[in-house]
Write an enzyme that holds these catalytic residues in place. Structure first.
Site, PDB file in Angstrom:
ATOM      1  CE  LYS A  93      50.850  53.082  17.248  1.00  0.00           C
ATOM      2  NZ  LYS A  93      51.895  53.428  18.173  1.00  0.00           N
ATOM      3  NE  ARG A 114      52.631  51.976  39.935  1.00  0.00           N
ATOM      4  CZ  ARG A 114      53.635  51.919  40.829  1.00  0.00           C
ATOM      5  NH1 ARG A 114      54.878  51.724  40.417  1.00  0.00           N
ATOM      6  NH2 ARG A 114      53.394  52.044  42.111  1.00  0.00           N
ATOM      7  CG  HIS A 142      50.960  55.172  44.842  1.00  0.00           C
ATOM      8  ND1 HIS A 142      50.252  53.990  44.954  1.00  0.00           N
ATOM      9  CD2 HIS A 142      52.267  54.821  44.718  1.00  0.00           C
ATOM     10  CE1 HIS A 142      51.106  52.967  44.890  1.00  0.00           C
ATOM     11  NE2 HIS A 142      52.317  53.445  44.746  1.00  0.00           N
TER      12      HIS A 142
HETATM   13  N1   CP Z   1      56.241  52.810  46.322  1.00  0.00           N
HETATM   14  C1   CP Z   1      56.036  52.264  45.118  1.00  0.00           C
HETATM   15  O1   CP Z   1      55.038  52.537  44.452  1.00  0.00           O
HETATM   16  O2   CP Z   1      57.018  51.387  44.738  1.00  0.00           O
HETATM   17  P1   CP Z   1      57.023  50.606  43.347  1.00  0.00           P
HETATM   18  O3   CP Z   1      57.158  51.638  42.256  1.00  0.00           O
HETATM   19  O4   CP Z   1      58.198  49.683  43.421  1.00  0.00           O
HETATM   20  O5   CP Z   1      55.721  49.877  43.217  1.00  0.00           O
END
Ligand code: CP
Length: 326
Positions: A93, A114, A142
């Site tokens: 947590k 990410r 992204h």
């Molecule tokens: N395109 C892409 O983000 O691939 P991954 O999820 O493998 O990083």
């Protein structure tokens, strides 16, 4: 519309393409272009990030983005620490911000993040002093994927403007589609989001849409196929067989596109769903070249952002020095 970069890069973070200018995008692409021979021909790498430390803070699965950020940072001389969520104290947590700030306190120059929550990279950037580069947040952005897509398109088609590009499939749940829309529309391109009505519903961006893939194909210079992102579906009505009939890119469908049209896919590809093996591995596919461009683009992004961070650190050290002398 600029066609070459003339701007000084000042951003220590890269969080999305919505706020980037066309000139800033060209700056990244031009620096990445210079790195591409280092990747494709194994030319020596300039140690631009020697002595720097990068944290790969991935809270979602990844193959391409994690690997190419790692290759990019290491080939420029940086050390990379791989954070593994499954064995981390996030499971006790601890918050993402506390996790990042504790690792930053050990000495860090950049965090590549990410995360499944929209805006997580932005919140992190406000909480730490080092650079933050987004490797994808929810269905939001992204940025480095779109930048590498733009580099691949510019290299393969010889230009980045005046093109018609179709992004096909689950555009509603795709951060790749959004970042490409933000980036490519800054260069006078026509962008089409193509898919069944369920995937074109509730889009939160202004974009031309089409449900009839066959009808738009003859106008396309580039076709980017997207994976159906079941992990982000709430209650989308979706019939796989119907989807394949209407939207799978087959050799017959590809023959309807402009001669020389290229096929892109950010990966991972679900073969047999969004495209056939013949198309995926065929002469018009640039999918593996996209992966190559990913390393060059991430080298450029890390170098530019950490460069801006170092200028900020020097300026702050200068101010602190003046304060002490008074
Ligand atoms: N395109 C892409 O983000 O691939 P991954 O999820 O493998 O990083």
């Amino acid at each position: 519309m600029p066609t070459s970069a003339k701007t000084q890069w000042t951003r220590k973070h890269l969080l999305g393409l919505e706020d980037l200018s066309a000139e800033e995008i060209l700056t990244v692409l031009d620096v990445a272009d210079g790195y591409l021979p280092c990747v494709t021909q194994r030319r020596p790498y300039p140690p631009a990030l020697k002595g720097r430390t990068v944290l790969n803070l991935f809270c979602e699965d990844s193959t391409r983005t994690r690997t190419s950020f790692t290759f990019a940072a290491e080939r420029l001389g940086a050390r990379v620490f791989q954070f593994h969520m499954a064995t981390s104290s996030l499971n006790k947590k601890e918050t993402l911000i506390d996790t990042a700030r504790n690792i930053e306190a050990m000495g860090l120059d950049a965090i590549v993040v990410r995360h499944p929550e929209r805006g997580a990279p932005h919140r992190l950037a406000e909480a730490v002093r080092c650079s933050v580069l987004s490797a994808g947040d929810d269905a939001h952005e992204h940025p480095t994927q779109a930048l590498l897509d733009m580099l691949a398109i510019r290299r393969k088609l010889g230009r980045l403007q005046g093109l018609t590009l179709a992004l096909v499939g689950d555009v509603r749940h795709s951060r790749v589609a959004r970042s490409n829309l933000f980036g490519l529309s800054k260069f006078a391109n026509r962008i089409l989001f193509v898919g069944p009505p369920a995937f074109l519903d509730k889009l939160d961006v202004e974009v031309e849409t089409a449900t009839d893939f066959d009808a738009v194909l003859p106008q396309c210079d580039a076709i980017m196929m997207l994976r159906v992102q079941f992990e982000r579906h709430e209650a989308v009505a979706f019939d796989v067989d119907e989807y394949v009939r209407g939207y799978q890119l087959t050799p017959a469908r590809l023959a309807r596109a402009k001669p020389g049209a290229i096929v892109l896919h950010p990966g991972p590809v679900n073969r047999g769903r969004e495209m056939t093996n013949e198309v995926c591995d065929g002469p018009q596919s640039v999918i593996l070249f996209q992966a190559t461009c990913g390393v060059a683009v991430r080298m450029a992004c890390l170098q530019l952002c950490i460069g801006a961070l170092e200028r900020e650190r020097k300026a702050n050290a200068g101010k602190a020095g003046k304060g002490k002398r008074r």
